[in-house]
Design an enzyme around this catalytic site. Structure first.
Site, PDB file in Angstrom:
ATOM      1  N   ASP A   1       0.840  -1.322  -0.073  1.00 34.54           N
ATOM      2  CA  ASP A   1       0.039   0.047  -0.045  1.00 34.54           C
ATOM      3  C   ASP A   1       1.056   1.005   0.039  1.00 34.54           C
ATOM      4  O   ASP A   1       1.909   0.961   0.327  1.00 34.54           O
ATOM      5  CB  ASP A   1      -1.000   0.047   1.303  1.00 34.54           C
ATOM      6  CG  ASP A   1      -2.055   0.925   1.046  1.00 34.54           C
ATOM      7  OD1 ASP A   1      -2.012   1.755  -0.081  1.00 34.54           O
ATOM      8  OD2 ASP A   1      -3.171   1.032   1.731  1.00 34.54           O
TER       9      ASP A   1
HETATM   10  C1  BGC Z   1      -5.098   3.450   0.181  1.00 34.87           C
HETATM   11  C2  BGC Z   1      -5.158   2.376  -1.040  1.00 34.87           C
HETATM   12  C3  BGC Z   1      -4.881   3.121  -2.113  1.00 34.87           C
HETATM   13  C4  BGC Z   1      -3.548   4.004  -2.212  1.00 34.87           C
HETATM   14  C5  BGC Z   1      -3.338   4.772  -3.433  1.00 34.87           C
HETATM   15  C6  BGC Z   1      -3.730   4.135   0.016  1.00 34.87           C
HETATM   16  O1  BGC Z   1      -3.655   5.092   0.932  1.00 34.87           O
HETATM   17  O2  BGC Z   1      -4.905   2.566   1.350  1.00 34.87           O
HETATM   18  O3  BGC Z   1      -6.510   1.533  -1.047  1.00 34.87           O
HETATM   19  O4  BGC Z   1      -5.060   2.336  -3.260  1.00 34.87           O
HETATM   20  O5  BGC Z   1      -3.746   4.700  -1.322  1.00 34.87           O
HETATM   21  O6  BGC Z   1      -4.107   5.615  -3.634  1.00 34.87           O
END
Ligand code: BGC
Length: 755
Positions: free
Chosen positions: A233
């Protein structure tokens, strides 16, 4: 391990080039590596619409506006359709939009299990049940991948709260982890073959998921056979070298200037083999996403799909017959609620879409009413701020409502109440809206509540003050149309709850452990999440899991079950006839809950299958639900494996987890449990073993059987239970037990050889 000296110069060059792949090149893409013939791959959020940002000013929290895209209903809404085909269709529509924009990987679906209704990101997740969650997420991933764009299952795993999400450790026992928080991912992968996966921010039992080689290696790769790319993530890697070695192939967002993995490779802490693995996985993903047919996006078709998906997923919670509305000449309709003109239709955070269009309930319902010769009057009744009740707004709304024949109250959670990054603190409507309902309760005109929120909101305190409630969740961009379709009966709502709506927060399974203290969230409720908990504790709920009314009614008849032989993966096939006994066409979701004897504590009833059927008035159809033995299995801590040992099951077929219409008891064969027995296994465990039981029984009989006090106890049912609970090591110390230490050693050796 040091870089392999037997490498040729070109191998070394390849590995050197491959090291660049360990991190993205920027916020949203991987580096192109010419030496490896690898193109750059583009990622984009998110589960319910494309969030493609301007490269100049990127962020991952939805702060910066993205390019206009179709905003689909999120998982909270779609999951209530219980309709794999529909979810797959939405996935494909999203995939086509991504392909047209040159995106290789959609960062979704999100499928974390809903442990608490408070989780700020519940709108992005499917259910409190792992089968429903995994099946629908699998359908979404299949849809996306049918367009040549990769799906990315996220957030792996146990990311069940937003509070302290970067630090919290979800403390979960192995059985609960396997049966609940991993099972949904396992099913989603099994049913979609997803090409990528994202780790979560949190720790599980003390280890960050991005550093957990058991999770990313033993479970994901070995047990499940996942062959795709694992990414972190965004900001979910805390120790790049540990994460790389544990199985995070690409760390996001990109930090190409960071050389920590490269340095670790140079000094032998990262192996060549691991770098080669990442190169291969990146090649595979590039190949899988290479031939995306790029077709122009048909905006009208996308919008029609949003409208259909949102209205099909709406859940009619309560109805005394006021719905559907009969819009007729002269009818006076009061539309009350700020949300009727400032719609809440999507969640906040990284999945926020910049919708290509958005419609309001006020506009669309007014247009439909005007066309039918009815009149609409409006009052906001409340604000979208977290203010106390506004007497002036309430008085004005009461005036408007008092002149009407029917009142449509559009209520729900303003965006500030629920978002990625924070959890809610209660499950009620905002204070202002509660005061508004209260102020209208003595009116003669019936009140219909249309709810717009991304997580469960209790109606317990006021449901008796209104005549109908429809839970629309978050509709996506065809907001006004979807709500109007359902309220007017153009669409018969087919949604069924994919999560329990509790009466009060204190009833919820994780109440005392959510969000935990000092960065620890103990999952003390174990597998008793959602309806499993409310059923076990016999807690009355506001609206049960699986519940949803219709503008028609259904009868269930003639349940039959065909039990399959042990050689077959299928345990049984269940068939039941469903009859539409009401005046309108509609769809029913036939749900199967099973009580499975396991020899240890299991939930009373667990969802093991369902079938959705559309019926015109008077029509009868036979539906079939097929259940495999694997689906009936529980995780056995001692056996460290899934076990379904067979036995008598009770099958409960119904319209919700608490509306069981037909039941049947059937005996289904399973595979006997073979525990690895040792000195500390109890006499009962030894005797229950299919091979060692007769072996030990035979030995005792050969020696003349138990004698004296032990023999007496074995003849008495209560006494026998006590003796059977005793470990062999202790039992053999008693006089009258004809076993010597050498016997125990020999028996244990034989038992070990069987494992
Ligand atoms: C989120 C993800 C997301 C990523 C990119 C993170 O803060 O938890 O679900 O895909 O950011 O935006």
């Amino acid at each position: 391990m040091t870089p392999d000296d037997t490498c040729t110069a070109s191998d070394r060059e390849a590995i050197d080039a491959g090291l660049a792949l360990a991190t993205g090149q920027d916020y949203w893409s991987t580096p192109a590596v010419e030496a490896l013939g690898l193109r750059s791959l583009r990622f984009a959020d998110g589960p319910h619409g494309l969030r493609l940002q301007n490269d100049e000013n990127p962020d991952h929290l939805g702060l910066e506006r993205s390019l206009p895209a179709t905003c689909f209903p999120p998982a909270v809404t779609l999951s209530c359709s219980w309709d794999e085909a529909l979810v797959e269709e939405v996935g494909a529509a999203l995939g086509r939009e991504a392909a047209a924009a040159g995106v290789d990987v959609i960062l979704g679906p999100g499928l974390n299990l809903k442990r608490s209704p408070l989780c700020g990101r519940n709108f992005e997740y499917y259910s409190e049940d792992p089968l429903l969650s995994g099946t629908l997420a699998g359908a979404a991933a299949r849809g996306i991948q049918s367009t040549g764009v990769a799906a990315c299952l996220k957030h792996f795993a146990a990311n069940t709260q937003e509070h302290d999400r970067h630090r919290v450790s979800a403390e979960i026992d192995m059985r609960t982890l396997r049966e609940m928080y991993l099972r949904n991912f396992e099913i989603a992968f099994e049913t979609s073959g997803a090409w990528s996966l994202m780790t979560s921010y949190n720790r599980i039992n003390g280890t960050y998921t991005s550093e957990d080689s058991w999770l990313l290696g033993d479970v994901l790769r070995e047990d499940w056979g996942f062959d795709g790319l694992v990414m972190s993530d965004w900001g979910g890697v805390y120790e790049p070298v540990a994460a790389f070695n544990a199985g995070v192939d690409v760390r996001m967002p990109g930090r190409p200037q960071d050389t920590r993995v490269r340095e670790a490779h140079a000094d032998g802490r990262v192996s060549d083999a691991r770098v080669e693995q990442v190169i291969e996985r990146m090649r595979l993903l590039a190949a899988r996403t290479a031939d995306k047919p790029v077709v122009p996006v048909e905006h009208e078709a996308q919008d029609a799909l949003v409208r259909r998906a949102a209205s099909a997923s709406a859940v009619l919670l309560v109805n005394d017959g006021t719905l559907p509305l009969d819009l007729r000449p002269g009818l006076k309709v009061a539309v009350i609620g700020e949300l009727a003109r400032k719609p809440r239709y999507q969640g906040a955070g990284s999945s926020r879409v910049n919708p290509r269009r958005i419609s309001t309930v006020l506009d669309v319902l007014s247009a439909a009413a005007t066309q039918a010769g009815a009149e609409v009057d409006f009052a906001p009744g409340y604000t979208l701020q977290e203010d106390p009740a506004q007497p002036d707004l309430i008085a004005a709304a009461r005036d408007v409502a008092a002149r009407a024949d029917v009142v449509i109250l559009v209520l729900g959670l303003p965006e500030a109440y629920e978002s990625e990054g924070r959890d809610r603190s209660h499950i009620d409507l905002p204070e202002q809206q509660l005061a508004l309902i209260e102020a209208l309760r003595d009116l003669d005109a019936p009140r219909v509540v249309a709810m717009c929120n991304g997580a469960a909101v209790t109606t317990a305190g006021w449901r008796d003050d209104v005549q109908a409630i429809v839970e629309f969740w978050l509709t996506g961009q065809a907001h006004g149309e979807a709500i109007t379709d359902v309220l007017t009966g153009a669409v018969n709502p087919g949604g069924r709850l994919s999560e329990t709506i509790p009466k009060k927060l204190a009833d919820t399974p994780s109440y005392l452990d959510f969000p935990g203290d000092h960065e620890i969230a103990r999952h003390g409720e174990r597998t008793f999440v959602g309806y499993r908990w409310y059923d076990a504790r016999e807690i009355e709920v506001d609206h049960p899991f699986g519940h949803g009314l219709s503008y028609t009614s259904f009868a269930y008849e003639d349940l039959t079950v065909e039990v399959m032989p042990l050689e077959d993966d299928t345990a049984f096939r269940l068939s039941v006839s469903v009859r539409n006994t009401g005046p309108r066409s509609g769809s029913e979701v036939v749900q199967l809950y099973v009580t499975t004897p396991a020899g240890f504590l299991t939930p009373e009833r667990e969802l093991r299958g369902w079938a959705k059927v559309d019926l015109v008035p008077g029509e009868v159809q036979r539906v079939e639900i097929v259940v495999t033995r694997r689906r009936l299995a529980h995780w056995h801590e001692a056996a460290n494996d899934w076990v379904f040992a067979g036995g008598q099951l009770t099958l409960h077929v119904g319209a919700s987890s608490r509306d069981i219409r037909l039941t049947s008891a059937v005996t289904v064969p399973g595979h006997p449990l073979r525990l690895v027995l040792g000195k500390y296994s109890s006499l009962g465990q030894w005797l229950d073993h299919d091979i060692m039981g007769p072996r030990l029984g035979g030995l005792i009989a050969e020696r003349g059987g138990f004698r004296g006090r032990i023999a007496d106890l074995m003849d008495d049912p209560a006494g026998r239970e006590g003796v059977c609970d005793c470990p062999l090591a202790s039992l053999s110390e008693f006089p009258g037990v004809p076993l010597v230490p050498e016997d125990l050693d020999a028996l244990c050796e034989e038992a070990a050889a069987l494992a």
